[in-house]
Motif scaffolding. Structure first.
Motif: not given
Length: 226
Positions: A164, A167, A177, A188-190, A192-194, A196-197, A200
């Motif tokens: 993270e 990222t 991304n 790219e999905h991974t 997006k998760t990073h 978002s984390n 947050t």
């Protein structure tokens, strides 16, 4: 879904012009206009719009303070209007919670696109533009001194995992991304998760604020690699 917008500018012609352009769109409704910052705050409180189009320089209450109040009180997204070359307050506006900025001479299509993008929860600026903008203000007089209590310490990033943090570094370098996914050799999905984390865990609204935190904590430095 209709995007509800408040337009705030002390120049009546600018305010009316932007209002007409936006109201002409089938998915956008201008619910109120305001001629100063205090009026903008009042209009947001009354109408609860999705987006506030807000001039930086206004009487009674300037745009920066109005943005700070609106972002603290509501989920309304703030899009600042500026002349950029003349304003030294863009950095402060972004720190106040604004999701990006538009030049006063913005093209019609770009104005409409910007409102839709911000309403969808994204930051207005392309990542590379955001990086250069924040680098300018972090390294200039508008930035808080490194020793200022207002500037977050690097310890704030301890809540992030190694991936993270990486990222966040790449976001601050202006990578999209897809480019981050290529650099980190992940999907790219991974990414997006990073992303978002990161947002947050650090309590951030969008990528613009993520770039600010990266510079303020020293994770990224002005003049660093692009």
């Amino acid at each position: 879904m209709t995007v509800r917008v408040v337009v705030a500018d002390d120049q009546e012609l600018v305010r009316a012009g932007f209002g007409m352009i936006l109201d002409a769109q089938p998915d956008i409704e201008v619910v109120a206009e305001a001629g100063d910052g205090a009026g903008a705050v009042a209009a947001v409180r009354e109408h609860r719009p999705d987006v506030l189009l807000l001039d930086i320089r206004m009487p009674v209450m300037d745009g920066i303070e109005a943005a700070r109040v609106v972002c603290a009180e509501s989920g309304c997204r703030v899009l600042m209007l500026t002349t950029f070359d003349l304003d030294d307050y863009v950095y402060d506006a972004l720190r106040a919670g604004a999701s990006g900025f538009l030049l006063k001479d913005v093209r019609r299509d770009d104005l409409v696109h910007a409102v839709r993008v911000v309403a969808a929860g994204e930051s207005l600026l392309a990542p590379s533009v955001t990086r250069r903008l924040i680098a300018r203000f972090v390294s200039g007089p508008a930035a808080p001194p490194a020793a200022s209590p207002a500037a977050p310490s690097a310890g704030r990033l301890d809540v992030l995992t190694g991936r993270e943090r990486e990222t966040l570094q790449l976001i601050a370098r202006g990578l999209s991304n897809a480019e981050i996914a290529e650099a980190m050799v992940v999907s790219e999905h991974t990414v997006k998760t990073h992303v978002s984390n990161v947002l947050t865990k650090l309590g951030l609204r969008d990528r613009v604020q993520a770039v600010i935190v990266a510079y303020e904590t020293g994770l990224a430095v002005p003049g660093g690699p692009v």
